[in-house]
Design a protein around this motif. Structure first.
Motif, PDB file in Angstrom:
ATOM      1  N   VAL A 174       0.835  -1.207   0.000  1.00  0.00           N
ATOM      2  CA  VAL A 174       0.000   0.000   0.000  1.00  0.00           C
ATOM      3  C   VAL A 174       0.866   1.253   0.000  1.00  0.00           C
ATOM      4  N   HIS A 175       2.153   1.097   0.307  1.00  0.00           N
ATOM      5  CA  HIS A 175       3.043   2.253   0.361  1.00  0.00           C
ATOM      6  C   HIS A 175       3.842   2.459  -0.920  1.00  0.00           C
ATOM      7  N   TRP A 176       3.990   1.400  -1.741  1.00  0.00           N
ATOM      8  CA  TRP A 176       4.905   1.487  -2.872  1.00  0.00           C
ATOM      9  C   TRP A 176       4.310   0.822  -4.116  1.00  0.00           C
ATOM     10  N   THR A 177       4.680   1.359  -5.271  1.00  0.00           N
ATOM     11  CA  THR A 177       4.403   0.700  -6.550  1.00  0.00           C
ATOM     12  C   THR A 177       5.733   0.479  -7.266  1.00  0.00           C
ATOM     13  N   GLY A 178       5.698  -0.414  -8.245  1.00  0.00           N
ATOM     14  CA  GLY A 178       6.894  -0.678  -9.034  1.00  0.00           C
ATOM     15  C   GLY A 178       7.074   0.346 -10.139  1.00  0.00           C
ATOM     16  N   PRO A 179       8.047   0.127 -11.015  1.00  0.00           N
ATOM     17  CA  PRO A 179       8.320   1.080 -12.101  1.00  0.00           C
ATOM     18  C   PRO A 179       7.200   1.098 -13.140  1.00  0.00           C
ATOM     19  N   ALA A 180       7.095   2.194 -13.843  1.00  0.00           N
ATOM     20  CA  ALA A 180       6.074   2.327 -14.883  1.00  0.00           C
ATOM     21  C   ALA A 180       6.341   1.321 -16.003  1.00  0.00           C
ATOM     22  N   PRO A 181       5.305   0.677 -16.537  1.00  0.00           N
ATOM     23  CA  PRO A 181       5.510  -0.279 -17.637  1.00  0.00           C
ATOM     24  C   PRO A 181       5.946   0.453 -18.904  1.00  0.00           C
ATOM     25  N   LYS A 182       6.698  -0.249 -19.727  1.00  0.00           N
ATOM     26  CA  LYS A 182       7.203   0.346 -20.959  1.00  0.00           C
ATOM     27  C   LYS A 182       6.505  -0.200 -22.199  1.00  0.00           C
ATOM     28  N   ARG A 183       5.851  -1.342 -22.084  1.00  0.00           N
ATOM     29  CA  ARG A 183       5.149  -1.944 -23.217  1.00  0.00           C
ATOM     30  C   ARG A 183       4.026  -2.825 -22.680  1.00  0.00           C
ATOM     31  N   PRO A 184       3.015  -3.134 -23.494  1.00  0.00           N
ATOM     32  CA  PRO A 184       1.857  -3.896 -23.021  1.00  0.00           C
ATOM     33  C   PRO A 184       2.204  -5.240 -22.395  1.00  0.00           C
ATOM     34  N   VAL A 185       3.231  -5.907 -22.900  1.00  0.00           N
ATOM     35  CA  VAL A 185       3.573  -7.221 -22.381  1.00  0.00           C
ATOM     36  C   VAL A 185       4.091  -7.137 -20.949  1.00  0.00           C
ATOM     37  N   ASP A 186       4.473  -5.956 -20.496  1.00  0.00           N
ATOM     38  CA  ASP A 186       4.879  -5.788 -19.104  1.00  0.00           C
ATOM     39  C   ASP A 186       3.683  -5.898 -18.153  1.00  0.00           C
ATOM     40  N   VAL A 187       2.482  -5.778 -18.708  1.00  0.00           N
ATOM     41  CA  VAL A 187       1.268  -5.752 -17.881  1.00  0.00           C
ATOM     42  C   VAL A 187       0.364  -6.945 -18.158  1.00  0.00           C
ATOM     43  N   LEU A 188       0.234  -7.330 -19.440  1.00  0.00           N
ATOM     44  CA  LEU A 188      -0.759  -8.310 -19.841  1.00  0.00           C
ATOM     45  C   LEU A 188      -0.115  -9.527 -20.487  1.00  0.00           C
ATOM     46  N   ASN A 189      -0.863 -10.655 -20.386  1.00  0.00           N
ATOM     47  CA  ASN A 189      -0.496 -11.894 -21.066  1.00  0.00           C
ATOM     48  C   ASN A 189      -1.724 -12.465 -21.749  1.00  0.00           C
ATOM     49  N   ALA A 190      -1.521 -13.177 -22.825  1.00  0.00           N
ATOM     50  CA  ALA A 190      -2.640 -13.855 -23.479  1.00  0.00           C
ATOM     51  C   ALA A 190      -3.267 -14.831 -22.484  1.00  0.00           C
ATOM     52  N   GLY A 191      -4.593 -14.840 -22.434  1.00  0.00           N
ATOM     53  CA  GLY A 191      -5.307 -15.705 -21.507  1.00  0.00           C
ATOM     54  C   GLY A 191      -5.703 -15.026 -20.211  1.00  0.00           C
ATOM     55  N   ASP A 192      -5.245 -13.786 -19.994  1.00  0.00           N
ATOM     56  CA  ASP A 192      -5.595 -13.056 -18.772  1.00  0.00           C
ATOM     57  C   ASP A 192      -7.086 -12.702 -18.770  1.00  0.00           C
ATOM     58  N   ILE A 193      -7.720 -12.904 -17.633  1.00  0.00           N
ATOM     59  CA  ILE A 193      -9.055 -12.349 -17.389  1.00  0.00           C
ATOM     60  C   ILE A 193      -8.833 -11.025 -16.677  1.00  0.00           C
ATOM     61  N   ILE A 194      -9.216  -9.931 -17.321  1.00  0.00           N
ATOM     62  CA  ILE A 194      -8.986  -8.597 -16.783  1.00  0.00           C
ATOM     63  C   ILE A 194     -10.308  -7.849 -16.685  1.00  0.00           C
ATOM     64  N   ARG A 195     -10.224  -6.618 -16.191  1.00  0.00           N
ATOM     65  CA  ARG A 195     -11.385  -5.726 -16.163  1.00  0.00           C
ATOM     66  C   ARG A 195     -11.086  -4.509 -17.019  1.00  0.00           C
ATOM     67  N   VAL A 196     -12.102  -4.060 -17.755  1.00  0.00           N
ATOM     68  CA  VAL A 196     -11.969  -2.837 -18.542  1.00  0.00           C
ATOM     69  C   VAL A 196     -13.183  -1.955 -18.289  1.00  0.00           C
ATOM     70  N   MET A 197     -13.013  -0.683 -18.556  1.00  0.00           N
ATOM     71  CA  MET A 197     -14.109   0.269 -18.451  1.00  0.00           C
ATOM     72  C   MET A 197     -13.930   1.326 -19.532  1.00  0.00           C
ATOM     73  N   LEU A 198     -14.977   2.087 -19.771  1.00  0.00           N
ATOM     74  CA  LEU A 198     -14.902   3.167 -20.744  1.00  0.00           C
ATOM     75  C   LEU A 198     -14.395   4.420 -20.062  1.00  0.00           C
ATOM     76  N   ASP A 199     -13.401   5.090 -20.675  1.00  0.00           N
ATOM     77  CA  ASP A 199     -12.918   6.344 -20.116  1.00  0.00           C
ATOM     78  C   ASP A 199     -13.797   7.498 -20.587  1.00  0.00           C
ATOM     79  N   ASP A 200     -13.404   8.713 -20.246  1.00  0.00           N
ATOM     80  CA  ASP A 200     -14.228   9.879 -20.582  1.00  0.00           C
ATOM     81  C   ASP A 200     -14.368  10.083 -22.090  1.00  0.00           C
ATOM     82  N   ASN A 201     -13.462   9.505 -22.863  1.00  0.00           N
ATOM     83  CA  ASN A 201     -13.524   9.638 -24.326  1.00  0.00           C
ATOM     84  C   ASN A 201     -14.210   8.447 -24.987  1.00  0.00           C
TER      85      ASN A 201
END
Length: 825
Positions: free
Chosen positions: A389-416
């Motif tokens: 709760v006190h720390w986060t890691g480094p900012a991701p540089k590419r999508p594969v740093d965050v996601l993998n094929a087969g992941d069940i994730i959540r998405v939402m619509l932004d203001d645009n």
């Protein structure tokens, strides 16, 4: 000729014998079955099973509870084209026969004789009413005879319009819809009077077989049935050729419409259901009660949105925790992939999605409707990995740093309107808004999503309020001779208190000490050590008793000095109720949610009779046992235990509602209420709540609250017209993280809500009551300012508490230095 006469006499005799035999048979059948016939008079008092409906104050449907969807309508509201369509489908001679159709019965008898089985019952609408209300669906001769007898009785007791009204409101039409109004809502999302001829004919085709001719599950058969009915209407002269051609060319437009819920407020709906179930039991779901709440739909929408935005902001700020699951998509065909995804439910606009492919620019997603959508890098790049709760890691540089094929994730619509990666918050919150004048709940949301977690944190979460408790302690001080200009020492102190289990070294949030501090400044800067010294000066038990006047539960308020820093336990609703007394001039109101209850006929059964803040009423008290040590002003409030014990029911039958409003008990004096209100306005203008200045109002006051280790953060604030409390924390108390305070996490939610909630409400600062004066003081000593003092500041006092001494000018101090008197306890 003689032979013809004899033949005529013979036929006449046989006819008379036949008629006599028929009457005798009918009389015998009636005599045999009459003991089993129910009283058709009961149809005049029939009660349709109708669900409970809950509405906002401005008539928005919040919820519907009940197994059967039904909205009974009178005969006058049944469209003429529907009656004709129903006649064409079920009973063309309905308005001409006497309950049974001889031709129809004869046809049914011939079919039985020729085929050996019952193919049609020859039932009229009147016979179907008899069957639907009194009989089972078994196909036996006995039941048919009873049905015929009942139909004849019904025709004697009721007119055709009454019979038709009973029929169209009782029949089952598929998808839990009972009656034509519910069917119109279910299949077309409209009222029955707003449907086209083609749509009316479609509904008229349902009574025969709601499943077989259902336009949603069997659109082709439903279309054939509809067109047959339209053809019958043309044949019977009910519609013109042009109307027929236009109707049969209309495509099937039916689709499933859920109950037309107009306002998303499930926590409120459940509160109403629970409250009424205790009184009405299972009848609540069938007797057609309609309940109007005090909720304002606009405020409720913004409360829900503001809390969700705030919790999602916290969640994003603390990093991405990763996918909810990962499945082996290579081993699944597309249908199985979709089925696996549909095991996850959407909550509060957070939609589950399956990552099919990760690319250099984003990802390709499978969504629950079977479609595929891109997720661009812009919607992913925020996702620093969560560590603590006190720390986060480094900012991701590419999508594969965050996601993998087969992941069940959540998405939402932004203001645009673009997809953005998100996640279900683990943190929770609550927001409650009241009318401080009578306690009416204007908005309430008990968490991020009721459907994900039904725990209502507004009413059920007992949490430490932290500095949200301080205004009540400072009010006690003002009531007992202190003034906003009183000087208290903000300096280190150590306590050896058995009740606190050893040595206690309290500190301010910033770890600093400011020395002699005026009471006003101590509150808007939330100085912990000043609060502790105030409580010691007042006496722990007496201060606690005073705080309990604001409606808190004694068993949750400790009898030690830690109470001054908010170590008690209270729900957001209780905190908001206490703040309402600070907003309304000193009256303890009762929060209430239901404004009236009506039965299915629209008669008011119960109506709200809230106690109300009434400055012009005589002071009210429920006990003579007031605390003499804490009645230093012109009021005689009762102790909190008696106030809570004597609370009267809000809902009463209309005939018991008094002509004049019932005044709420006064718990602090008008002058004290004004002084604490004015001091708390500085929380907004100069203190921990300065972010709220964006609202650009002069009537706002409030207080932040943060507990040890940032486990609970609060903001409670008000104007004379609205009080709102927000709380953020984990359900299982644990730190929210570095830099998380009431001012940084709860206050933005409060601002977001109040910005919309106060639209159209004029700025309404409290008026200065009689007996309160304003003079210039020396900010360092709290004494009267000396003539010409440049840094003098205005301050309010009760007229009898105006400082008698004048501060020394620099020249006077040089001539006669002296130590200023302060409250150093």
């Amino acid at each position: 000729m003689r032979i013809l006469k004899r033949l005529f006499k013979w036929l006449l005799t046989l006819s008379l014998i036949g008629v006599f035999t028929g009457f005798a048979t009918f009389a015998g059948v009636y005599y045999y079955f009459s003991p089993e016939l129910p009283d058709v008079q009961s149809l005049r008092e029939v009660k349709f099973q109708t669900p409970l409906r809950v509405y906002s104050a401005d008539d928005k449907l919040i919820a519907e509870f009940g197994e059967k969807k039904r909205s009974p309508i009178p005969y006058e509201k049944i469209p003429d084209n529907f009656i004709k369509a129903l006649q064409a489908a079920e009973d063309a001679r309905f308005f001409d026969h006497f309950g049974i159709d001889i031709k129809g019965l004869s046809r049914a008898a011939f079919q039985l004789a020729s085929t050996g089985r019952i193919q049609s019952g020859g039932s009229t609408i009147t016979m179907q009413v008899a069957k639907n209300f009194f009989l089972t669906r078994e196909q036996t001769f006995k039941r048919k005879f009873i049905e015929i007898l009942l139909a004849l009785q019904i025709e004697q007791e009721l007119n055709k319009q009454e019979i038709m009204e009973l029929y169209v409101n009782q029949i089952y039409l598929g998808h839990r819809a009972y009656g034509i109004q519910a069917a119109a809502n279910t299949y077309y999302g409209q009222n029955i009077e707003d449907l086209s001829l083609a749509q009316l004919a479609m509904i008229a085709g349902l009574p025969k077989a709601p499943s077989a001719f259902n336009p949603i599950t069997n659109p082709q058969r439903a279309l054939e049935r509809r067109d047959w009915i339209l053809g019958r209407m043309l044949q019977l002269g009910y519609i013109s050729q042009h109307q027929h051609e236009e109707a049969v060319s209309t495509p099937v437009t039916a689709r499933y419409h859920r109950s037309d819920i107009e306002l998303d407020a499930p926590y409120i709906a459940e509160m109403v259901r629970q409250q009424l179930y205790e009184q009405y039991g299972e009848d609540l779901y069938t007797d057609g009660y309609r309940v109007w709440t005090t909720v304002n739909s606009g405020m409720q929408k913004e409360a829900t949105a503001a809390l969700r935005r705030g919790l999602l902001d916290y969640t994003d700020d603390h990093g991405y925790r990763g996918a909810e699951a990962n499945i082996d998509i290579d081993s699944l065909n597309p249908e199985d992939q979709l089925n696996a995804l549909r095991q996850y439910t959407a909550y509060a606009g957070l939609e589950p999605a399956l990552v099919l492919e990760v690319t250099d620019s984003g990802a390709r997603l499978l969504r629950t409707d079977g479609s595929e959508s891109p997720l661009d890098w812009a919607g992913i790049q925020w996702a620093r990995p969560y560590q603590t709760v006190h720390w986060t890691g480094p900012a991701p540089k590419r999508p594969v740093d965050v996601l993998n094929a087969g992941d069940i994730i959540r998405v939402m619509l932004d203001d645009n309107g673009e997809l953005r990666l998100t996640q279900m918050p683990q943190v929770q919150g609550a927001l409650i808004a009241l009318n401080p004048q009578d306690g009416a709940i204007r908005a309430l949301t008990g968490g991020f999503s009721f459907y994900h977690n039904k725990f209502n944190r507004v009413t059920q979460a007992y949490r430490q309020p932290g500095s949200n408790i301080k205004p009540f302690l400072y009010t006690a001080a003002l009531e007992n001779g202190f003034t906003p200009a009183s000087i208290i020492n903000d300096a280190p102190v150590v306590f050896h208190d058995v009740s606190l289990e050893g040595t206690w070294r309290p500190e301010n949030d910033n770890g600093k000490f400011n020395g002699p501090t005026r009471l006003r400044e101590a509150l808007f800067r939330s100085r912990n050590l000043v609060s502790i010294r105030l409580m010691r000066a007042l006496g722990i038990e007496q201060a606690r008793d005073f705080i309990l006047r604001f409606g808190f539960e004694p068993e949750n308020f400790p009898g030690n000095l830690s109470l001054s820093l908010g170590s008690a336990s209270a729900t957001p609703l209780q905190v908001a109720r206490g703040y309402a007394a600070l907003a309304n001039g000193g009256f303890l109101v009762q929060p209430y949610l239901i404004s009236r209850i009506e039965n299915a006929e629209g008669e008011i059964l119960l109506q709200a009779n809230p106690i109300q803040a009434c400055p012009d009423c005589a002071p009210t008290s429920t006990s003579e046992n007031t605390s003499p040590a804490l009645t230093g002003d012109d009021t005689s409030p009762s102790d909190s235990d008696n106030l809570v014990a004597t609370e009267a029911p809000i809902l009463l039958p209309p005939e018991q509602i008094p002509a004049s409003p019932t005044p709420a008990p006064r718990i602090i004096s008008p002058r004290n209420a004004f002084l604490i209100y004015d001091v708390m306005r500085d929380v907004i203008t100069r203190g921990t709540g300065t972010r709220a200045q964006v609202l650009q109002r002069a009537d706002l006051a409030g207080k932040t609250g943060t507990t040890n280790e940032q486990k609970d953060v609060w903001f409670s604030g008000f104007s004379p017209d609205l009080v709102a409390t927000t709380w953020v924390g984990f359900d299982q108390p644990s730190p929210l993280g570095r830099g998380e305070y009431g001012s940084s996490r709860a206050l933005p939610i409060w601002i977001d809500f109040m910005e919309e909630a106060l639209q159209g409400i004029p700025d309404n600062p409290p008026a200065v009551p009689e007996g309160v004066v304003r003079i210039s003081i020396d900010p360092a000593t709290g004494k009267r300012a000396y003539p010409g003092q440049e840094n003098a500041m205005p301050e309010y006092f009760r007229s009898e508490d105006v400082p008698r001494e004048t501060a020394r000018s620099p020249e006077q101090q040089l001539k006669a230095p002296a130590t200023e008197a302060i409250f150093g306890f």
